[in-house]
Write a protein that holds these residues in place. Structure first.
Motif, short mmCIF file in Angstrom:
data_model
loop_
_atom_site.label_atom_id
_atom_site.label_comp_id
_atom_site.label_asym_id
_atom_site.label_seq_id
_atom_site.Cartn_x
_atom_site.Cartn_y
_atom_site.Cartn_z
N GLN A 159 41.48 37.99 -10.14
CA GLN A 159 41.35 36.61 -10.59
C GLN A 159 40.38 35.80 -9.72
OE1 GLN A 159 44.54 33.33 -10.14
NE2 GLN A 159 44.92 34.13 -12.18
N ASN A 160 40.22 36.22 -8.45
CA ASN A 160 39.48 35.37 -7.51
C ASN A 160 38.49 36.18 -6.67
OD1 ASN A 160 41.12 32.69 -7.73
ND2 ASN A 160 42.67 34.29 -7.49
N PHE A 161 37.28 36.29 -7.15
CA PHE A 161 36.23 36.99 -6.39
C PHE A 161 34.88 36.47 -6.85
CE2 PHE A 161 34.33 39.69 -9.63
CZ PHE A 161 35.28 39.67 -10.63
N ASP A 162 33.87 36.75 -6.05
CA ASP A 162 32.51 36.51 -6.50
C ASP A 162 31.63 37.65 -5.97
OD1 ASP A 162 32.05 35.97 -3.82
OD2 ASP A 162 31.84 33.81 -4.09
N ILE A 184 35.99 38.84 -1.81
CA ILE A 184 37.27 38.29 -2.23
C ILE A 184 37.32 36.79 -1.94
CG2 ILE A 184 39.79 38.45 -1.83
CD1 ILE A 184 39.20 41.32 -0.68
N ILE A 185 38.09 36.05 -2.75
CA ILE A 185 38.36 34.63 -2.45
C ILE A 185 39.87 34.44 -2.49
CG2 ILE A 185 37.87 32.23 -3.08
CD1 ILE A 185 35.48 33.26 -4.73
N TRP A 186 40.52 34.60 -1.35
CA TRP A 186 41.98 34.48 -1.34
C TRP A 186 42.44 33.05 -1.52
CZ3 TRP A 186 44.62 38.71 -1.89
CH2 TRP A 186 44.16 39.92 -1.34
N PRO A 187 43.51 32.83 -2.30
CA PRO A 187 44.18 31.53 -2.19
C PRO A 187 44.69 31.41 -0.75
CG PRO A 187 45.26 32.96 -3.84
CD PRO A 187 44.21 33.77 -3.18
N THR A 188 44.72 30.19 -0.23
CA THR A 188 45.08 30.01 1.18
C THR A 188 46.43 30.63 1.52
OG1 THR A 188 43.75 28.01 1.28
CG2 THR A 188 45.42 28.27 2.98
N SER A 189 47.38 30.56 0.58
CA SER A 189 48.73 31.05 0.88
C SER A 189 48.79 32.56 1.05
CB SER A 189 49.70 30.62 -0.21
OG SER A 189 49.30 31.18 -1.45
N LEU A 190 47.83 33.30 0.52
CA LEU A 190 47.84 34.75 0.60
C LEU A 190 46.79 35.31 1.56
CD1 LEU A 190 48.30 35.83 -3.14
CD2 LEU A 190 50.04 35.31 -1.43
N ALA A 191 45.89 34.45 2.02
CA ALA A 191 44.77 34.94 2.83
C ALA A 191 45.27 35.60 4.12
CB ALA A 191 43.86 33.77 3.18
N PRO A 192 44.59 36.65 4.57
CA PRO A 192 45.00 37.31 5.82
C PRO A 192 44.95 36.32 6.99
CG PRO A 192 42.86 38.15 5.08
CD PRO A 192 43.41 37.32 3.97
N PHE A 193 43.95 35.44 6.97
CA PHE A 193 43.88 34.32 7.91
C PHE A 193 43.48 33.09 7.10
CE2 PHE A 193 43.01 38.15 10.33
CZ PHE A 193 43.92 38.02 11.36
N GLU A 194 44.03 31.94 7.47
CA GLU A 194 43.67 30.73 6.73
C GLU A 194 42.29 30.23 7.13
OE1 GLU A 194 48.19 28.94 6.16
OE2 GLU A 194 47.10 28.48 7.99
N LEU A 195 41.96 30.46 8.39
CA LEU A 195 40.74 29.88 8.95
C LEU A 195 40.05 30.89 9.86
CD1 LEU A 195 38.91 27.42 9.86
CD2 LEU A 195 40.68 26.93 11.57
N VAL A 196 38.72 31.00 9.73
CA VAL A 196 37.97 31.80 10.69
C VAL A 196 37.02 30.88 11.46
CG1 VAL A 196 36.26 32.49 8.91
CG2 VAL A 196 36.46 33.79 11.05
N LEU A 197 37.03 31.05 12.78
CA LEU A 197 36.08 30.32 13.62
C LEU A 197 34.92 31.26 13.92
CD1 LEU A 197 38.49 28.58 16.18
CD2 LEU A 197 37.66 27.74 13.97
#
Lengths: 579, 579
Positions: free
Chosen positions: A465-468, A472-485
């Motif tokens: 459902q979510n890619f380009d 991958i484009i994870w919804p925030t709730s399922l992402a392996p990490f919410e934020l990458v620095l």
């Protein structure tokens, strides 16, 4: 998490056996690793996503008063024999013998074990209702495993089982689970649809499937945009449309050489496919009492030429539960004609005609003449042939069909099944003698429901459902990490290192699941990794920006970066994550 | 948690097949439920404890920079064949065939799979060191499963695998894991001991076992109270004691009718058992090059009469790796005498004498005369018989033996093995060709370590160490709930209900894992349940106390309750929980 302490392994190319995009991207992002056909190691990046799925499922199951336990993988054959599934399940059930030759199943699901637990634990109606669940590894020996986690053999499933004293209680437990599933899939951040489903072989009184919407989904979902009607293709009812017009044409036997298919006939005669009727010949063979083959009955199914047969619906027509398609020899004997030219007018032997509702309302239709290379045109019910013996819903609905609730017309979209809720009734409790004592001290079978979520399958469905083109484009709730620095020169610039470390600590303190990429990659390679992996929020820390007091934020779906003042960045991200 | 929404099922009596206290109490407390031999469902109360164990293990593994993944249960036979374990593991390895007849193992451990993952992922020394772990279900088809979770067939294990470039790196990874294990078992709140262990068949260069101390433990742990020396019985070295005295008695052949055992001889002759020598006859059969049986060599092992043989040590004596006990026929042939009267003096055929260090230092000893019903007394090395060909450590240590580190004498206690850390070296990486490129671009095999914790076994071990006649006494860190609130008349007294609900909310807000017993049981039954289940902290809320502003606190080991002012109770409990 620091990337240098995590395990990140990305690939430029997906392996050639990865046929669908979610499988390709999970392999490329280093989330799974193939061990054997349909068997995968969940690599650290993939496991993080699985744990997020599990945590949401667990929380909502607990909120819905379901109680977690853990049933064994290796289950004695005896229990499976009690319900008859040891034989029924066939090769999909993985069977194993221990050192003493005793047989076991590796669980594909746990109805038998939970019913065994409950029949020894539950004595009285006072202990009900109860709902037990576990999140456990399952194994199904699929004939053709494929699509990565979408159709694996070893996978993780959450399965819950409710126990009630009566039908009303069971339906209430079912509703509680339906609502919990709705909350779960909403929290996943996925577009989904719950559809009414056919109960299939298990029996019972009702069931719904939960599908993640994706154009690549293998299931067709039927819904009404103007109401809340929704069903899967197997279950969606096709109503009769309009009323039958009066006959307008004469019956004419027409030469249609080599036009055995409706498409060819319509083309040859220059008419619409919807003026033709498709004929399917069925046989129902009664089993003799001594086990030998018995009497045969013949049925002729009629569908409009542009409609598709729905096998499930056919099986529900009275008398057709055990149908099969007629053999060519049977067709020659009964109809005196080769397949492709059959029709209800003038069959050689007695045949029961079963017409789809749409067919029953047709006039001036085209149908086979029971003679090779000939069709009738201008055929009409009552005038040229007796009214059909049975009129029934035999077909798949199509876009634009009236909604069964009378509130508009149907639309169709594709979905991936990720959850199923099921009213089992007493099928298992009766065969396993799982009873309780009611207020009058009378034993009654427990009313059961079962409720599954394909935990590992969610990953594949979310990606479909979510890619380009980047990944991958994870919804925030399922992402392996919410934020990458992404620091630019973490190993070269004191300023960048210091501000990155500060921001990392602040993000952690704010409860953000953050990873800092301290691997020292070039910016291009670093960004490509995180876009492939699909982390939804990214902050770039560079010297130039820092000197101006800014960091660069970019959401995974954004086309460009936004400068955010250093002092505001944690609150800014927190707002994004909580959206 | 509210008890009315949880599943609590206690029993007055344990089932008759529960032989040890932890098994009995776990069954009675409703923590596990037997599904088959050595296969248990983890019931909600038991699963809560398992999750606490897992959480502590996971946290400390992550802190030690180990990375979590999840390897499959069902593993292709081919990988197990690469290392030879497919054949070596025998019936304990559960094997299964899929629908295509391909063979798989249900994992008892995952060395093969992790080595397969790593050999394809690791190219360069720059990626090292690495340590992967998973917490996963295991299956071992034990010949005689028993003792509940202590020796089950299906169980949960944490297994970690480290990969390093060289021996020093591997030893460092090993140390990191040893320290992490020390923290884990400390956090469990259990009395434990790490002991040096024998490396056994796997080879490698070092290993330690972590044992929970319990008088019912099946392993003997050897330690020195005056130093940090500790080893298991298999590995603990028995030093030579003292020096050999000069001969003081004459050699006399003495009639010892029907005294085939040292105990009987000592009794008959009125002397200490420690003056006798026990003789064991061994055969080593060389395999002929064509696979047929080859030449036989005979060895005579000598132990002091009161000492126990240590089989592991015997296997390490040069030439004895493949020994077996001699058959009676061999003994008659070689010694010309029935078993029970053998000795080093005057054997019929050439025999290699292997004396335990203690035996080599004995004088005036009693030994068999190689003639039925006769022993020699006053026997002495050198004078009556040649010095032993080999002197070695052959025996188990006993309390009071000198510590091998020279710092005192040894003590012995019983333990239950719950963890094992192991320096594997290159055994797996060489057989599976798991190499990396070093700085010079040269391929070298990875240096491996492996590290296991028996997650479900911890429960059994913790109970064996902590129980009384009322039931289990969980350490707070492992308890299913840290605190139970027992309201007296929750359904009858508004005051009690109100204060209980307030306290419940306050305890939850303070981060205490609390359950409130709202089932409406009588106080006796309620208290008995929670004492059996073993919740470490209990607060009773009663009308009388409330009117005086007090609640009653009782720790699970306390003999009586302590009144605690209502306003202070949460802080009071928090202090107790954090202790």
């Amino acid at each position: 998490m620091r990337a240098s302490r995590f395990f990140i392994s990305t690939l430029k190319e997906a392996p050639s056996d990865a046929e669908i995009v979610s499988h390709q991207l999970m392999m490329r992002a280093g989330m799974i690793k193939r061990l054997g056909s349909g068997i995968y190691t969940y690599m650290p990046m993939g496991l993080k996503v699985i744990r997020k799925v599990e945590a949401i499922v667990r929380e909502e199951m607990n909120n819905a008063a379901a109680i977690e336990l853990l049933m064994p993988l290796v289950q004695p054959a005896e229990l499976w024999q009690e319900t008859g599934r040891w034989d029924k399940m066939g090769a999909e059930l993985m069977r194993v013998k221990d050192r003493h030759g005793r047989e076991f199943a590796i669980q594909p699901t746990s109805e038998e074990v939970i019913t065994d637990v409950v029949r020894s634990e539950i004595k009285s109606y006072k202990q009900l209702p109860l709902n037990f669940y576990h999140i456990q590894t399952k194994f199904r020996d699929e004939r053709r495993p494929r699509f990565g986690l979408m159709r694996g053999r070893e996978f993780t499933m959450k399965d819950a089982y409710s126990f009630d004293r009566d039908l009303a209680g069971m339906q209430q437990s079912y509703k509680v689970m339906f609502d919990a599933y709705t909350r779960i899939f909403t929290r996943f951040g996925l577009k989904f649809r719950a559809v009414a489903a056919d109960n299939g072989a298990i029996g019972g009184t009702g069931s719904h499937e939960f599908h993640v919407i994706a154009s690549t989904g293998e299931d067709a979902l039927v819904y009404c945009p103007d109401s809340d009607y929704a069903a899967n293709m197997e279950a969606a009812e096709a109503l009769a449309t309009g009323t039958r017009p009066a006959p307008g044409a004469a019956l004419v036997k027409t030469s249609t050489p080599k036009a055995a298919k409706c498409e060819d006939v319509a083309k040859l005669l220059g008419t619409a496919l919807s003026n033709t009727i498709k004929t399917l010949a069925l046989t129902v063979e009664q089993q003799g009492e001594d086990g030998t083959a018995g009497k045969k009955q013949y049925f002729m199914l009629l569908l409009r030429g542009d409609h598709e047969l729905n096998e499930i619906k056919v099986g529900k027509v009275p008398g057709l539960a055990n149908h099969r398609f007629s053999t060519e020899a049977e067709i020659l004997e009964v109809y005196g004609c080769i397949p492709g030219y059959l029709g209800p007018i003038g069959t050689k032997a007695p045949v029961t005609v079963v017409a789809d509702r749409t067919v029953a309302n047709m006039a001036d239709f085209i149908t086979g003449a029971n003679e090779a290379d000939f069709h009738y045109t201008g055929a009409n019910w009552g005038r040229d042939v007796a009214e059909p013996a049975i009129v029934a819903d035999l077909r798949n609905v199509v876009e634009g069909d009236p909604s069964p609730d009378g509130k508009g017309v149907l639309a169709i979209e594709r979905g991936i099944e990720v959850g199923h809720v099921f009213q089992l009734g007493t099928a298992y409790s009766e065969s396993m003698k799982a009873t309780f004592l009611d207020e009058n001290g009378k034993a009654a079978p427990l009313q059961m429901g079962c409720y599954g979520i394909g935990v590992t399958r969610i990953l594949g469905a979310a990606i479909e459902q979510n890619f380009d083109e980047k990944g991958i484009i994870w919804p925030t709730s399922l992402a392996p990490f919410e934020l990458v620095l992404c620091p630019m020169g973490y190993d070269r610039s004191e300023l960048v290192k210091e501000e990155t470390d500060k921001l990392y600590a602040a993000a952690q303190a704010a409860g953000i699941d953050v990873i800092v990429d301290d691997r020292g990659l070039r910016p291009g390679a670093m960004f490509a990794d995180w876009e492939l992996i699909g982390v939804p929020h990214r902050v770039v820390i560079g010297e130039r920006g820092l000197k101006e007091g800014n960091l660069e934020y970019q959401g995974r779906r954004d086309t460009e970066a936004t400068p955010v003042p250093l002092a505001e960045v944690v609150d800014f991200i927190k707002g994004k994550v909580q959206q």
